[in-house]
Write a protein that holds these residues in place. Sequence first.
Motif, mmCIF file in Angstrom:
data_model
loop_
_atom_site.group_PDB
_atom_site.id
_atom_site.type_symbol
_atom_site.label_atom_id
_atom_site.label_comp_id
_atom_site.label_asym_id
_atom_site.label_seq_id
_atom_site.Cartn_x
_atom_site.Cartn_y
_atom_site.Cartn_z
ATOM 1 N N ARG A 127 0.849 -1.040 0.059
ATOM 2 C CA ARG A 127 -0.223 0.277 0.166
ATOM 3 C C ARG A 127 1.331 1.487 0.176
ATOM 4 O O ARG A 127 0.117 2.749 -1.008
ATOM 5 N N GLN A 128 2.253 1.236 0.334
ATOM 6 C CA GLN A 128 2.812 2.080 0.791
ATOM 7 C C GLN A 128 3.503 2.862 -0.539
ATOM 8 O O GLN A 128 4.105 3.686 -0.820
ATOM 9 N N ASP A 129 3.558 1.964 -0.886
ATOM 10 C CA ASP A 129 4.078 1.950 -2.688
ATOM 11 C C ASP A 129 3.305 2.530 -3.855
ATOM 12 O O ASP A 129 3.404 3.447 -5.218
ATOM 13 N N ILE A 130 1.823 2.742 -3.324
ATOM 14 C CA ILE A 130 0.701 3.428 -4.472
ATOM 15 C C ILE A 130 0.333 4.365 -4.279
ATOM 16 O O ILE A 130 -0.340 4.203 -2.861
ATOM 17 N N ASN A 131 0.335 4.807 -5.022
ATOM 18 C CA ASN A 131 -0.551 6.580 -4.553
ATOM 19 C C ASN A 131 -1.499 6.783 -5.414
ATOM 20 O O ASN A 131 -2.570 7.977 -5.331
ATOM 21 N N ALA A 132 -1.694 6.059 -6.601
ATOM 22 C CA ALA A 132 -2.699 6.455 -7.536
ATOM 23 C C ALA A 132 -3.269 5.221 -8.129
ATOM 24 O O ALA A 132 -2.390 3.711 -8.651
ATOM 25 N N VAL A 133 -3.925 4.941 -8.798
ATOM 26 C CA VAL A 133 -4.756 3.967 -9.029
ATOM 27 C C VAL A 133 -5.409 4.191 -10.719
ATOM 28 O O VAL A 133 -5.578 5.354 -10.666
ATOM 29 N N ILE A 134 -4.936 3.590 -11.646
ATOM 30 C CA ILE A 134 -6.055 4.363 -13.131
ATOM 31 C C ILE A 134 -6.149 3.342 -13.656
ATOM 32 O O ILE A 134 -5.288 1.941 -13.933
ATOM 33 N N PHE A 135 -7.621 3.578 -14.031
ATOM 34 C CA PHE A 135 -8.837 2.011 -14.809
ATOM 35 C C PHE A 135 -8.635 3.082 -16.393
ATOM 36 O O PHE A 135 -8.595 3.245 -16.678
ATOM 37 N N ASP A 136 -8.531 1.069 -16.815
ATOM 38 C CA ASP A 136 -9.397 1.610 -18.508
ATOM 39 C C ASP A 136 -10.740 1.655 -18.155
ATOM 40 O O ASP A 136 -11.376 1.059 -17.034
ATOM 41 N N MET A 137 -10.932 1.265 -18.999
ATOM 42 C CA MET A 137 -13.003 1.662 -18.283
ATOM 43 C C MET A 137 -13.668 0.657 -19.484
ATOM 44 O O MET A 137 -13.893 -0.169 -18.638
ATOM 45 N N ALA A 147 -17.224 -2.463 -9.305
ATOM 46 C CA ALA A 147 -16.568 -1.333 -8.943
ATOM 47 C C ALA A 147 -16.737 -0.040 -8.209
ATOM 48 O O ALA A 147 -16.232 0.406 -7.769
ATOM 49 N N ARG A 148 -18.756 0.157 -8.109
ATOM 50 C CA ARG A 148 -18.052 1.688 -6.631
ATOM 51 C C ARG A 148 -17.490 1.036 -5.826
ATOM 52 O O ARG A 148 -17.745 2.400 -5.448
ATOM 53 N N GLU A 149 -18.062 0.025 -5.298
ATOM 54 C CA GLU A 149 -17.404 0.161 -3.946
ATOM 55 C C GLU A 149 -15.439 -0.064 -3.558
ATOM 56 O O GLU A 149 -15.033 0.450 -2.522
ATOM 57 N N LEU A 150 -15.052 -0.258 -4.989
ATOM 58 C CA LEU A 150 -14.163 -0.179 -4.706
ATOM 59 C C LEU A 150 -13.553 1.362 -5.046
ATOM 60 O O LEU A 150 -12.949 1.999 -4.649
ATOM 61 N N LEU A 151 -14.159 1.538 -6.213
ATOM 62 C CA LEU A 151 -13.866 3.353 -6.329
ATOM 63 C C LEU A 151 -14.130 3.769 -4.794
ATOM 64 O O LEU A 151 -13.466 4.955 -4.644
ATOM 65 N N GLU A 152 -14.803 3.710 -4.479
ATOM 66 C CA GLU A 152 -15.738 4.278 -3.152
ATOM 67 C C GLU A 152 -14.454 3.884 -1.862
ATOM 68 O O GLU A 152 -13.709 4.829 -1.235
ATOM 69 N N ASP A 153 -13.845 3.068 -1.795
ATOM 70 C CA ASP A 153 -12.999 2.902 -0.892
ATOM 71 C C ASP A 153 -11.380 3.295 -1.348
ATOM 72 O O ASP A 153 -10.447 3.293 -0.433
ATOM 73 N N LEU A 154 -11.182 2.764 -2.591
ATOM 74 C CA LEU A 154 -9.787 3.760 -3.111
ATOM 75 C C LEU A 154 -9.823 5.702 -2.925
ATOM 76 O O LEU A 154 -9.098 6.257 -1.741
ATOM 77 N N LYS A 155 -11.028 6.120 -2.447
ATOM 78 C CA LYS A 155 -11.322 7.456 -2.445
ATOM 79 C C LYS A 155 -11.263 7.790 -0.642
ATOM 80 O O LYS A 155 -10.582 8.759 -0.422
ATOM 81 N N GLU A 156 -11.546 6.872 -0.068
ATOM 82 C CA GLU A 156 -11.457 7.200 1.803
ATOM 83 C C GLU A 156 -9.986 6.758 1.978
ATOM 84 O O GLU A 156 -9.841 7.181 3.192
ATOM 85 N N LYS A 157 -9.465 6.262 1.171
ATOM 86 C CA LYS A 157 -8.276 6.232 1.450
ATOM 87 C C LYS A 157 -7.137 6.626 0.953
ATOM 88 O O LYS A 157 -5.789 6.632 1.643
ATOM 89 N N ASP A 158 -7.191 8.335 0.066
ATOM 90 C CA ASP A 158 -6.898 8.148 -0.220
ATOM 91 C C ASP A 158 -5.505 8.749 -1.233
ATOM 92 O O ASP A 158 -4.839 9.492 -1.792
ATOM 93 N N ILE A 159 -6.208 7.118 -2.191
ATOM 94 C CA ILE A 159 -5.779 7.441 -3.573
ATOM 95 C C ILE A 159 -6.264 7.135 -4.380
ATOM 96 O O ILE A 159 -7.517 8.125 -4.652
ATOM 97 N N LYS A 160 -5.417 8.350 -5.315
ATOM 98 C CA LYS A 160 -5.766 9.402 -7.069
ATOM 99 C C LYS A 160 -6.401 8.056 -7.394
ATOM 100 O O LYS A 160 -6.122 7.032 -7.561
ATOM 101 N N ILE A 161 -7.473 8.830 -8.377
ATOM 102 C CA ILE A 161 -8.336 7.715 -9.362
ATOM 103 C C ILE A 161 -7.837 8.502 -10.487
ATOM 104 O O ILE A 161 -8.295 9.945 -10.174
ATOM 105 N N GLY A 162 -7.003 7.612 -11.415
ATOM 106 C CA GLY A 162 -7.479 8.355 -12.620
ATOM 107 C C GLY A 162 -7.971 7.113 -13.980
ATOM 108 O O GLY A 162 -8.368 5.843 -13.748
ATOM 109 N N LEU A 163 -8.414 7.531 -14.939
ATOM 110 C CA LEU A 163 -8.949 7.314 -16.107
ATOM 111 C C LEU A 163 -8.450 6.920 -17.132
ATOM 112 O O LEU A 163 -7.958 7.975 -17.563
ATOM 113 N N ALA A 164 -7.683 6.090 -18.149
ATOM 114 C CA ALA A 164 -6.905 6.009 -19.141
ATOM 115 C C ALA A 164 -8.218 5.588 -20.307
ATOM 116 O O ALA A 164 -7.380 4.275 -20.334
ATOM 117 N N SER A 165 -8.597 5.708 -21.269
ATOM 118 C CA SER A 165 -9.306 5.015 -22.325
ATOM 119 C C SER A 165 -9.159 5.330 -23.531
ATOM 120 O O SER A 165 -8.678 6.864 -23.797
#
Length: 219
Positions: free
Chosen positions: A3-13, A96-114
């Motif tokens: 976890r300490q090595d990850i600051n962002a998760v980038i999703f494909d759509m 997917a929504r639950e995971l997005l919510e969890d990432l947001k709560e953990k202050d992990i940045k979320i991006g989309l690259a499609s």
Amino acid sequence: MNRQDINAVIFDMDGVLVDSEPIYFEIERYLFSHFNVKVSKEQHEAFVGTSIENMWDKLIKENNLKESKERVIKYHKKYVISHMESLPQLSLTKNARELLEDLKEKDIKIGLASSSPRQLINIILSKLDIKNYFEVIVSGDEVEKSKPHPEIFLKAAQLLGVESKKCVVIEDSANGIKAANNAGMKSIGFLNTHSGKQNLENADIIIREFPQKSLHLDI
């Protein structure tokens, strides 16, 4: 991936957040017939994850198509956007929504690259009601080179303000996983059987469905 090595998760759509690949396969088979282009099932599946421009660039050359690339792509985009707009609804991938919510709560940045056009991304995210989760969205319109080139993920990381090595990408295609690896990012292969035969063996982790919490993705 710690976890300490990850600051962002980038999703494909497509094929990750929404099971849209079967829709695109059907649309593209019609378009191949319309332009009298012959494409095998294996070749069609190999285009998953790349941009419309990249696909038609190759097909026009291979089939000596007389139509201009600009006209073909314009027709393709207009047809697929019209089709997607007319769909009464789209279903978000399970958890997917639950995971997005969890990432947001953990202050992990979320991006989309499609690789999809920006207009199509906006239509799909609006139908799924998840656009507000993404701090950054990068479309195929905004990069010069398509996956498996890493440009789209590198641009997303830059806009998020996160080093590549601290990003993890979630992708359903071989092209997407290769692009993530080429960007120096960790990768999670989302095994979606509707995305065709995709080789995800170079992903750091392969999953068949989303967990409800990021902890269960080891991030």
